[in-house]
Write a protein that holds these residues in place. Structure first.
Motif, short mmCIF file in Angstrom:
data_model
loop_
_atom_site.label_atom_id
_atom_site.label_comp_id
_atom_site.label_asym_id
_atom_site.label_seq_id
_atom_site.Cartn_x
_atom_site.Cartn_y
_atom_site.Cartn_z
N GLN A 184 0.89 -1.23 0.08
CA GLN A 184 -0.03 -0.08 0.00
C GLN A 184 0.74 1.15 -0.09
OE1 GLN A 184 -2.62 -0.09 3.41
NE2 GLN A 184 -3.96 -1.99 2.22
N TYR B 193 -4.32 8.47 -5.26
CA TYR B 193 -4.43 7.28 -4.46
C TYR B 193 -5.94 6.88 -4.44
CZ TYR B 193 -3.93 3.43 -1.21
OH TYR B 193 -3.96 2.27 -0.44
N VAL C 279 -8.37 3.64 -5.54
CA VAL C 279 -9.04 2.78 -4.58
C VAL C 279 -10.54 2.53 -4.90
CG1 VAL C 279 -9.81 2.42 -1.83
CG2 VAL C 279 -7.38 2.98 -2.73
N TYR D 168 1.00 3.74 -2.71
CA TYR D 168 0.62 5.22 -2.36
C TYR D 168 1.87 6.30 -2.87
CZ TYR D 168 -0.01 9.41 0.74
OH TYR D 168 -0.25 10.89 0.94
#
Length: 1694
Positions: A1553, A1563, A1567, A1557
């Protein structure tokens, strides 16, 4: 002949045109006419067999069985088989031919007999001659077979050959059913190579420059379909092949083949291939090449020995080698060894050998020649050669009885062979060979001499006193035409000879009178026959002659009879009946003529003045009585009777010496004997055949007991003996006896004279009367002949050969001398002229003197005529006193002139017709005439296109094609609009631009021509890539022809415009040239003016007109034309004289004003100032006035000269300007011609391009036609093969049925034979067992008999051959007869028992023999069936191969229709091939789009730029090397720092992650997008899961329904099982109750059955368990497919 009952055959002499064969070891046989002659070699005794009907055709013999077979020559002939020596008829074979048999042959063993017939069936037929049954037949259409031979080692194999082919036939049999199978042996060429190649594939090579379509057979290219396609071979591929004329089998069943030109072949029995063993040399094959080197008697060559020419025409094989012979007359022995062939000369006969054959024991070799001799050669002793016959082979001219006909007869042949025969036995006493051609013969009854009439008009007298040595005693040359008729009277007083031109000569028949020519008489026509009856009481001779007058058909006979009497005074030394010219007085000989309405072919006269005649028109015999005519020189015939004669004319009549019997013969070959008084026929027999022309001559003896006949073309002499009863009158008998006595006395007296003449002739060695030189005579048996050669019956063969060889030399030397020798008639005429001259000598001298004087006078007059004036001078022809001769010569000249004129007129007419045809075809029918246009200066010439007017049919066809193309294009556009989707505006514009580019490319490249650039566009043309069908290609050809026509039409229009321009320019030049000519005349210049004209090439119509200047010959004028021209000339002269008359007006104008009314400026050059007269004086004598006038004159003259110069310069400038204008205009026209020439070159190029398209299309059409032909041929072959397969399958079926039936018969025989063995003891049931055992041993006893071999000599090349099964059984039966004798019985055996045993044993032997025969036949039938099955399999394979070829051909055809040949036009620079030759080699070239080349060029350009850049970069890099070196250390240190940082970064932990990121800029959006995608996937999986669940529920419902059905079925099966248990229990109880009373053995058997039942139950139980396990496994495997998907889906959801 006194009431003859019939005629019996005494003997027959002649030679055959067929082979001479052995009948057995000691007898030979040959046919002759209607007879078959057998001759014993040892005793020379002859036996004659007469054919029942017709003459004998083909014949053959079986010398092992002593059987002869021959065929008749007639419609539907029969074949007769006779045994020798009984001559009993064995068999008659019928229905084998319609017209004739050409070949017959026996098999060496068995009962097979082969025959071959010619037109119309050409069939080979196999017979069983024992049963006269026709077994099988096969037709070979068109084959002219000359050889037929069975294989000695295999009776089921034979060879049939002609000069074109060689076949080996195999006879295949199944019981009584036989068929023939043919094997064709391919014959080599004369040089040993393959003569006829197979049908080869012809087409383009795959590696060739241009593709010309698929490879096709020659037959397909020729357009042949059917049987001709299999045999078609082009003439240029054929070679002259060998021509078989003889064959000979070997012990290994191979075949020697002798060929016409000397080749010897060996044909392998298994491979059926011919190998050349020996061949003649090139010099022998080419007769023009003459070699002087003689071959040795024995030669040995290793590969191909050179045989002498024609030495293998006939062959025979023995253990010593292969004997051959041929036209050279030499017998050779050829020994074929491994790798070598030896040839040895054995014997030479000097005559062409017809055939050779061995006897059955192979001890003697028979040699028969073409010239009539037969010899026997013993191979074990080469010098032992026996001459059996020497009969000669020519046709007989005539045969007569010598003297009174008691002992000998004489025959003559055409080529001068005279033979003496014995009447008793027909023995040949002697032979005389004369170098003359005989036309007729007559035997003198009053002396022993024979007269021969020759073709040259001579008569030869042969002395026959010593019949063993006949000699020529006298010869007289009567006339220069052939002797047609020659006959003695019965009293032997006169000899009368009739010539073909009507001259008839009478000679004294007695040798004592030196055969004096008494005189001659002339008849108006050709002499057909004569009759000389002799009255023995009156001693007078009457002569009756049948004449065929000019214009009558000789085939129907003559219509005039001439009769005259030969008085006894005629033989006196000085007779008044003959004048000094040798001609007999008509009144003295009482010459009379009779003209008949019915033509006769033969006429005879008897002593009672009765005439018998045969009419060919009515086919009847007439009897007339002579009566006095209306005048002394005529007589009349009174009809007495008429009877029917032979049906085949013309006929010949002959009257016996006693005047009682009349014989008639004709072409039918029959002799009819009639009573001369009543004309009733009492006997008829056939002695010759109508196929050979029938009977040529017939003669009676004086006693009428002997009859001799000869055939026309059969070469046969037949002697018949009359058997009669003495019923004639005493007067007739006394007359005959007195005549014979008189002739005997005369013969005795005259023979003495002949002997004296012979003795005198032997003392002379000078030249003979036959005009032959001394070295031409032959001496035989110690006797020299002056004009011929006498050969007795015991003379050597070499002497006969020398006679044959000398005949040609004698005849060649005789002919010229005979022409120079004067005839008797010419000598008589010369003697008469000499007498007349002697008698009129004084008158002749006076006439000659007067003629001489007259000649001198005429010469003087001619000399005086030359000196007189021309007007008084006579022409030369006027001194010719012979006006008739002058007129004749003039008429002949006029006739020749007329003929020449007619010939010239015909030639002119032919030339005129030819000119009209050429003009009509090449000029009149041309819509555009061909012409040439030439430039003025450059010499350039351009020709237009001659064109015909297109016919209405062509225009209609073109219009039809255009309408069809319009419809096709509209349909194509409509389909394209339907299929394609509409484009947007921008896309549409792009598409249109691309279409324009593609159209431009297509017009220049894909169209294959530059027609569009010529502005001749045909929108109806197909694209080159769209031409697939035949109709499209034909339409394209017509459209291309229309394009070519339009191109030519357009060019012709330009040509016509240019042509008119040239005509205009020429007119302009002519107009300007007129002014130039005026200027030249004014300037007095000598300069030629250029005037252009049109040549004949530019105006070709001039060639069709003949100008007067072209004719060099003087014109021929008729008198009228000459007169008209003279009148015109006179009128013209008068006009000229009138024009020259005095005209005062013109004279006045000329005197006052110089002939003109107005002075023009152009006349200034002609102006002259008159010179004052004083200027002729010296200047010092002038006065002042004269000086002043002189000055004025000088000024005027100067002014005039200035004006002249000015005007001259003006004219010169004008002329130059006009010439410049002409040059400019003509040069401009030449430039126009250059443009037209360039246009013509481009037009030619375009036309050639279009014509190349047409040629390619025509070639493709031809290839398609060849493909269609090949397709039709394959279909034909396939259908033929299928029909053949059906027939063969039908034969296989029938063969199987035959085999099954025969096997049943065989099984029945075997069963009966076994019953005989089993029933033996029952037959002797009343005998003790011990005796029965002994009898059974005797019953089984068989003699130890081996198969006997055929007893053949050691010289037989075929060794011992076994007998057949029937012959083996015969030997066994013979041995059993010895075994059946009572002495072979043991002691104590009763005779009754022995007889019973013999009877039973014979039955057993007979049964065994039948079984053996049946077994052999059954094996043959099985073999036959297997062969037929193999043939069916081969037929099926061939049909499959044809089907495969057909499919491949159709595939090839489809590929060819798609693989099109496209013509491309490439610009200059687009062909990058080295053109070293005229046509570049494109084999390693490829065709690319120009874009590929442009891309490649751009790539090369870019790479070049990159290379330059890299080179610059490399240069800069070298400059920076120094800078890089100092930076290197800095970089190393920076590298260490970086490594340290990397280690630090690796130790740092970062999650996914965190990495995401850090990597993603947005980001959160990332998602959210991931969540939405997961939700959508979950929804999709839920939908799919629900769908799968529904499917599973449906499947469960179906399974439940199936389970319910199965449960119901199980319940039903349980119910049935219970019922079965009940029935089984009941059956078991019944069985137990019934089996309780059985024995222990049955119990044991039941026990075994029970054990077996238990084992089977266990096995079935185990198998049921296995089935259950397998069923479960199957269910598990079936269910695996569904749960897998479910589990996978569940895993995905999880």
């Amino acid at each position: 002949m006194e009431n003859a009952d019939h005629l019996s055959l005494s003997w027959v002499k002649g030679y055959t045109t067929q082979n001479v064969l052995f009948v057995n070891n000691n007898t030979i046989c040959y046919p002759c006419g209607n007879y078959l002659i057998f001759m014993d070699i040892d005793t020379r005794k002859e036996t004659v067999l007469q054919c029942e009907r017709g003459s004998i055709g083909a014949f053959t013999t079986n010398n092992a069985r002593e059987i002869v077979a021959f065929a008749e020559q007639r419609l539907k002939p029969l074949i007769y088989l006779y045994t020798f020596p009984e001559l009993s008829k064995t068999a008659v074979l019928m229905d084998g031919a319609e017209l004739e048999y050409t070949l017959l042959e026996f098999s060496y063993s068995g009962y097979y007999f082969a025959s071959f017939s010619s037109i119309p069936e050409f069939s080979l037929t196999i017979w069983n001659w024992k049963t006269s049954v026709r077994l099988c037949s096969e037709s070979v259409m068109g084959m002219q077979a000359n050889v037929l031979s069975f294989n000695p080692m295999n009776q089921l194999q034979l060879c049939l050959a002609s000069q074109d082919c060689l076949f080996i036939w195999n006879i295949e049999r199944s019981d009584d059913f036989h068929i023939l199978k043919r094997v064709n042996v391919k014959l080599p060429a004369e040089d040993g190579s393959v003569a006829v190649p197979e049908d080869v594939w012809v087409g383009s090579d795959c590696n060739s420059l241009t593709y010309y379509g698929p490879r096709m057979l020659l037959s397909a290219q020729a357009g042949l379909v059917g049987k001709m396609a299999d045999t078609f071979v082009p003439r240029d591929l054929r070679k002259p092949q060998v021509q078989p004329v003889s064959v000979c089998w070997t012990p290994s069943s191979d075949l020697y083949v002798g060929c016409k030109k000397g080749h010897l072949l060996l044909v392998d029995a298994e491979l059926h291939k011919a190998v050349v063993l020996a061949a003649p040399s090139l010099e022998q094959l080419n007769p023009d090449i003459i070699t002087t080197n003689q071959a040795p008697s024995k030669i040995s060559l290793s590969v191909y020995p050179m045989l002498k020419l024609c030495t293998v025409n006939t062959m025979a094989l023995s253990t010593k080698g292969l004997f051959t012979a041929g036209m050279d007359g030499t017998l050779y022995c050829i020994k074929v060894k491994p790798h070598i062939v030896e040839m040895e000369e054995c014997w030479s006969t000097g005559k062409p050998i017809r055939n050779i054959t061995f006897s059955a024991d192979y001890k003697l070799l028979l040699i028969a020649t073409d010239e009539g001799s037969v010899h026997i050669y013993d191979p074990s002793w080469q010098n032992n050669v026996i001459t059996l016959l020497d009969l000669h082979s020519e046709d007989y001219v005539f045969a007569g009885l010598l003297g009174t006909g008691k002992q000998y007869c004489v025959s003559a042949r055409v080529l001068g062979i005279v033979q003496v025969w014995s009447i008793v036995d027909g023995k040949n006493i002697s032979t005389l060979a004369l170098p003359v051609k005989i036309t007729v013969i007559a035997c003198c009854p009053s002396s022993s001499n024979v007269a021969l009439g020759t073709e040259t008009g001579s008569i030869c007298y042969i002395n026959m006193v010593t019949v063993e040595k006949p000699h020529l005693v006298f010869q007289v040359h009567l006339h220069n035409v052939p002797i047609q008729c020659l006959q003695y009277d019965n009293g032997g007083q006169f000899l009368v000879a009739g010539c073909s031109d009507g001259h008839t000569f009478v000679m004294n028949a007695k040798p004592s009178k030196n055969f004096k020519v008494l005189g001659y008489t002339e008849l108006k026509g050709e002499v057909l026959g004569l009759s000389l009856p002799f009255d023995s009481l009156k001693r007078t001779v009457n002569c009756l002659m049948l004449i065929c007058q000019a214009g009558e058909d000789k085939a129907y006979g003559g219509t005039q009879l001439t009769k005259f009497e030969l008085p006894a005074v005629l033989t006196a030394a000085a007779s008044s009946a003959v004048n000094y010219h040798g001609k007999m007085n008509d009144a003295a000989i009482q010459k009379q003529n009779c003209q008949m309405e019915l033509p006769l072919t033969s006429a005879v006269l008897d002593i009672d003045q009765n005439v018998y005649g045969y009419s060919n028109l009515t086919r009847s015999i007439h009897k007339y009585k002579i009566a006095e005519g209306k005048s002394n020189d005529t007589f009349e015939l009174l009809p007495q009777s008429q009877v029917e004669g032979q049906q085949l004319g013309p006929g010949l009549l002959c009257l016996s010496a006693d005047q009682q019997c009349l014989a008639s013969v004709a072409k039918d070959g029959f002799i009819q004997l009639r009573d001369a008084n009543t004309m009733a026929m009492y006997f008829e027999t056939q002695v010759h055949s109508y196929q050979s022309g029938g009977v040529k001559s017939i003669v009676f003896s004086l006693s009428s007991q002997i009859v001799l006949t000869t055939g026309v073309h059969d070469g046969t002499l037949v002697c018949l003996t009359a058997r009669h009863r003495d019923m004639a009158g005493e007067v007739v008998l006394d007359r005959t006896r007195s005549l014979i006595e008189f002739l005997d006395q005369s013969c005795a007296a005259e023979d003495k004279v002949l002997i004296v003449k012979e003795q005198r002739s032997e003392s002379y060695t000078s030249k003979d009367k036959l005009d032959t030189t001394g070295d031409d005579s032959n001496i035989i048996s110690g006797t020299a002949t002056r004009s011929g050669v006498s050969i007795n019956s015991h003379s050597s063969q070499s002497s006969i050969s020398s006679v044959r060889s000398s005949w040609g030399k004698m005849d060649s030397r005789r002919s010229p001398k005979t022409i120079l020798e004067p005839t008797w008639l010419e000598m008589k005429m010369a003697e008469a002229i000499e007498k007349d001259n002697h008698k009129n000598a004084e008158a002749t001298a006076k006439l000659r003197k007067g003629i001489k004087k007259l000649r001198g006078t005429i010469k003087k007059m001619m000399i005086e005529n030359e000196s007189v004036p021309e007007i008084e001078r006579l022409d030369q022809y006027e001194f010719n006193l012979d006006l008739k001769e002058q007129k004749r010569l003039h008429a002949e000249g006029e006739e020749k002139v007329a003929k020449v004129r007619e010939t010239i007129e015909m030639e002119n007419l032919a030339n005129q017709y030819l000119r009209d045809v050429i003009k009509r075809e090449c000029w009149d029918m041309m819509a555009v005439k061909g012409r040439t246009l030439e430039a003025f200066y450059s010499g350039l010439a351009v020709t237009n296109y001659p064109m015909r007017e297109r016919s209405n049919k062509e225009l209609e066809l073109l219009g039809q094609i255009k309408r069809q193309r319009t419809t096709e294009l509209a349909d194509l556009k409509a389909r394209k609009d339907i299929v394609e989707t509409p484009l947007k505006k921008d896309e549409k514009e792009d598409e249109e631009a691309e279409d324009e580019d593609s159209r431009e490319e297509e017009s220049t490249a894909l169209k294959g021509s530059l027609t569009s650039l010529y502005t001749v566009v045909n929108h109806y043309l197909y694209k080159q890539l769209d031409l697939h069908t035949k109709d499209e290609k034909i339409n394209q050809i017509i459209l291309l022809e229309d394009v070519i026509y339009n191109i030519k039409t357009k060019f012709n229009k330009e040509f016509d415009a240019t042509y008119k321009q040239k005509e205009l320019e020429i007119e302009r030049v002519k107009d300007r040239s007129v002014r130039i000519e005026e200027i030249i005349q004014q300037l007095d210049m000598e300069e030629e003016i250029w005037l252009p004209t049109l040549s004949n090439r530019e105006r070709p119509e001039r060639e069709l007109e003949v100008q007067d200047s072209e004719i060099t010959a003087e014109r021929y004028l008729t008198p009228e034309q000459k007169r008209k021209l003279e009148e015109e000339f006179k009128i013209e002269q008068l006009q000229l004289l009138a024009a020259k008359a005095d005209n005062w007006r013109e004279r006045a104008l000329k005197d006052m004003m110089g002939g003109v009314l107005e002075v023009k400026k152009s006349d200034i050059l002609k102006m002259e100032i008159p010179v004052p007269p004083f200027m002729d004086k010296p200047e010092y004598e002038w006065n002042e006035e004269q000086l002043k006038q002189a000055k004025e004159f000088a000024l005027k003259e100067q002014e005039l000269n200035e004006e002249k110069d000015k005007y001259r310069k003006t004219l010169e400038s004008e002329m130059k300007k006009i010439q410049g204008t002409i040059a400019e205009t003509t040069n401009n026209f030449d430039e126009t011609m250059n443009k037209l020439f360039d246009r013509k070159v481009r037009t030619e190029m375009i036309i050639y391009q279009e014509e190349l398209k047409i040629c390619n299309l025509v070639f493709s059409l031809r290839i398609e036609e060849e493909l269609q032909n090949r397709d039709a041929q394959l279909n034909y072959l396939l259908s033929e093969q299928k029909n053949c397969t059906v027939q063969r399958e039908h034969m296989v079926h029938e063969s199987k049925v035959m085999v099954d039936r025969y096997r049943e018969t065989y099984d029945d025989l075997v069963a009966e034979d076994r019953l005989l063995d089993r029933g033996f003891r029952k037959e002797f049931f009343d005998v003790h067992a011990t005796v029965v055992d002994q009898l059974y041993k005797l019953y089984k006893r068989r003699p130890k008999v081996q198969m006997k071999r055929i007893q053949v000599a050691a010289a037989s090349p075929f060794g011992d051959r076994l007998h057949s099964a029937s012959e083996g059984h015969t030997q066994l039966v013979a041995a059993m007869e010895e075994l059946d004798s009572p002495r072979n019985a043991y002691e104590g055996l009763e005779p009754a028992l022995w007889n019973r045993l013999i009877e039973i044993r014979q039955m057993k032997i007979k049964s065994e023999h039948q079984i053996k025969l049946k077994a052999v036949t059954l094996a043959e039938m099985h073999t036959f069936l297997q062969q037929r099955i193999e043939e069916v399999e081969k037929s099926v394979q061939l049909a499959n191969s044809f089907t495969l070829d057909l499919s491949n051909l159709r595939e090839t055809k489809s590929q060819f229709q798609l693989n099109l040949m496209v013509q491309l036009v490439l610009k200059q620079g687009q062909v990058e091939v080295v053109s070293s030759d005229f046509i570049p080699d494109y084999s390693n070239s490829i065709l690319l789009h120009k874009g590929v080349v442009e891309d490649l060029n751009s790539t090369i350009q870019s790479l070049g730029e990159r290379k330059v850049a890299s080179m610059v970069e490399c240069k800069d890099f070298k400059k920076g090397i120094v800078q890089l070196e100092w930076e290197y250390e800095k970089m190393l240190m920076q590298m260490d720092d970086l490594h340290q940082r990397i280690r630090d970064i690796l130790k740092l932990r970062i999650t996914k992650q965190a990495q995401m990121y850090l990597r993603e800029t947005n980001y959160e959006a990332r998602v959210n997008a991931h969540i939405m995608g997961m939700e959508r996937s979950v929804d999709g999986q839920l939908k799919f899961h629900s769908k799968v669940i529904g499917q599973k529920d449906d499947r469960v419902k179906d399974l439940e329904r199936q389970i319910t059905q199965l449960k119901q079925e199980l319940r039903e099966m349980d119910r049935q099982l219970k019922e079965q248990h009940i029935s089984v229990s009941e059956t078991q109880n019944v069985h137990e109750m019934t089996t309780m009373a059985q024995s222990s053995q049955d119990a044991r058997a039941r026990f075994k059955d029970l054990v077996q039942h238990n084992k089977l139950m266990e096995l079935s139980r185990a198998q049921a368990e296995d089935i259950a396990i397998l069923r479960k496994e199957l269910e598990r495997q079936r269910m695996r497919t569904f749960p897998v998907l479910t589990e996978t889906e569940q895993d995905d959801y999880n």
